[in-house]
Design a protein around this motif. Structure first.
Motif, short mmCIF file in Angstrom:
data_model
loop_
_atom_site.label_atom_id
_atom_site.label_comp_id
_atom_site.label_asym_id
_atom_site.label_seq_id
_atom_site.Cartn_x
_atom_site.Cartn_y
_atom_site.Cartn_z
N GLY A 137 -8.38 10.12 -3.73
CA GLY A 137 -8.87 10.26 -2.49
C GLY A 137 -8.38 9.67 -1.44
O GLY A 137 -8.71 9.87 -0.16
N GLU A 138 -7.65 8.62 -1.76
CA GLU A 138 -7.17 7.61 -0.30
C GLU A 138 -6.15 8.53 0.20
O GLU A 138 -5.42 9.40 -0.21
N THR A 139 -5.89 8.28 1.60
CA THR A 139 -4.76 8.61 2.43
C THR A 139 -3.67 7.73 2.32
O THR A 139 -4.06 6.64 2.89
N VAL A 140 -2.40 8.37 1.98
CA VAL A 140 -1.37 7.44 1.73
C VAL A 140 -0.20 8.14 2.92
O VAL A 140 0.19 9.30 2.67
N LEU A 141 0.37 7.15 3.64
CA LEU A 141 1.51 7.56 4.52
C LEU A 141 2.54 6.87 3.99
O LEU A 141 2.80 5.76 3.68
N VAL A 142 3.65 7.78 3.49
CA VAL A 142 5.05 7.73 2.89
C VAL A 142 6.02 7.75 3.96
O VAL A 142 6.43 8.75 4.45
N ARG A 185 -4.13 11.66 -1.06
CA ARG A 185 -3.75 12.67 -0.14
C ARG A 185 -2.37 12.03 0.51
O ARG A 185 -2.41 10.90 1.33
N VAL A 186 -1.44 12.62 0.29
CA VAL A 186 0.06 11.93 0.87
C VAL A 186 0.36 12.79 2.12
O VAL A 186 0.48 13.98 2.10
N ILE A 187 0.40 12.01 3.12
CA ILE A 187 1.19 12.49 4.45
C ILE A 187 2.69 11.85 4.35
O ILE A 187 2.86 10.65 4.41
N ALA A 188 3.50 12.66 4.40
CA ALA A 188 5.02 12.37 4.27
C ALA A 188 5.83 12.41 5.38
O ALA A 188 5.69 13.46 5.89
N PRO A 228 11.91 18.91 8.93
CA PRO A 228 11.20 20.17 8.80
C PRO A 228 11.71 20.95 7.62
O PRO A 228 11.08 21.54 6.91
N GLY A 229 13.25 21.03 7.45
CA GLY A 229 13.77 21.64 6.46
C GLY A 229 13.43 21.16 5.03
O GLY A 229 13.92 22.00 4.06
N ASP A 230 12.91 20.03 5.01
CA ASP A 230 12.72 19.53 3.69
C ASP A 230 11.01 19.41 3.15
O ASP A 230 10.72 19.11 2.24
N ALA A 231 10.29 19.97 3.98
CA ALA A 231 9.01 20.16 3.80
C ALA A 231 8.40 20.81 2.55
O ALA A 231 7.85 20.48 1.80
N SER A 242 0.60 16.09 0.70
CA SER A 242 -0.32 17.02 1.29
C SER A 242 0.18 17.63 2.48
O SER A 242 -0.26 18.68 2.84
N GLU A 243 0.79 17.11 3.38
CA GLU A 243 1.37 17.23 4.65
C GLU A 243 2.64 16.45 5.08
O GLU A 243 2.72 15.50 4.45
#
Length: 318
Positions: free
Chosen positions: A157-162, A181-184, A188-191, A200-201
């Motif tokens: 459940g934690e939010t992780v910025l990679v 919840r991963v924000i990477a 854009p082409g690699d999304a 997750s985003e």
């Protein structure tokens, strides 16, 4: 034997495929017929001349590998001729930085043969379920991802910025974070790929959100993480695998944990512990194409891992 070498300090365009002597195993060492090797940033940085590394030329490149033991030096009991092995080592010139306990050094893996120290956790028998190409791609990125997870302890459940999720470490790390919840960050082409691997985003490289529990920095220099630190909640954690070593003045926050993860002795796990991880492989090259592989790695936007098949492709599936 054939090998990819640097004749002097400089860019990868100066590398070449050359004939060099086959290295011989001494006491405590093994000689390996290399089946495949993968590329890492150090393959470019070390021979670039950017750092005062005392290389001997011609310098054979390459750190990660999978292959077959072809000779065993005196005192080696863990391996026999014919064993399938894989792992990570650094050039002998960097032996002093390879850890004080059981350093893993090599003659260079972008070659038909290489010699390694046998008594290190960074080399292991290749499990039969791990194919050669995956085994060659896994060592550095698998060890790094595994070492990051241990102290970071991402919780459900934690939010992780990679930061830098598209590289070899990032694409290996994302599946380990599926319970968060991963924000990477990525192009854009690699999304689509990053979302498939567990993000997750996907955001731009400077579009950092707020309210993050954990930041994992894979690419930014450590003294350029002030904006990333601002995303963290009080009591948050920021872990980096880059240099220079962290210091509190770099981020202007004293309420978060800020650490460098560098497991040079394998205290957080060796090759046996990471064999179950899966790296993302985006391109394969032959040894004859090795210089092109290195220049592509340096000059193009690449995703995941690039692997060089050193032996004939019909032997790559064992």
């Amino acid at each position: 034997m054939k090998a990819i070498v640097a004749r002097d300090f400089g860019p990868p365009e100066g590398f070449e495929l050359a004939d060099v002597p086959v290295p011989q195993a001494g006491p405590g060492q093994i000689q390996v017929r290399i089946a495949a090797a993968s590329l890492n940033p150090g393959d470019l940085v070390i021979p670039s001349g950017a750092y005062p590394v005392p290389l001997t030329f011609p310098h054979v490149l390459g750190n990660d590998f999978a292959g077959t033991v072809t000779a065993v030096g005196d005192g080696v009991t863990a391996y026999d001729i014919g064993n399938e092995v894989f792992g990570h080592s650094v050039p002998r010139a960097l032996g002093a930085l390879a850890g004080a306990k059981r350093p893993s050094v090599t003659t260079g893996t972008l070659a038909e043969y290489a010699v390694f120290e046998a008594g290190t956790p960074f080399i292991a028998h290749r499990p039969p379920e791990l194919d050669v190409v995956t085994a060659a791609a896994l060592p550095t990125v698998g060890l790094t991802a595994h070492a990051l997870i241990a102290p970071a302890e991402p919780k459900p459940g934690e939010t992780v910025l990679v930061i830098g999720a598209t590289g070899g470490v990032g694409t290996t790390l994302l599946p380990l974070l599926r319970h968060t919840r991963v924000i990477a960050t990525g192009h854009p082409g690699d999304a689509d790929l990053l979302l498939r691997l567990g993000a997750s985003e996907v955001i731009g490289y400077d579009d950092y959100p707020a309210g993050v529990d954990l930041v994992l920095n894979l690419v930014r220099p450590t003294d350029q993480l002030r904006d990333a630190a601002r995303t963290l909640k009080p009591g948050g954690r920021l872990f980096t695998i880059t240099f220079p070593p962290p210091s509190p003045d770099m981020i202007d926050r004293d309420d978060i944990r800020f650490e460098l993860v560098l497991d040079v002795d394998g205290d957080l796990g060796g090759m046996r512990e990471v064999a179950a991880l899966t790296p993302y492989i985006s391109a394969r090259y032959s040894l004859d194409e090795g210089v092109r592989a290195l220049t592509d790695f340096a000059r193009k936007h690449t995703v995941g891992k690039l692997v060089v098949n050193v032996c004939d492709t019909h032997t790559m599936n064992g």
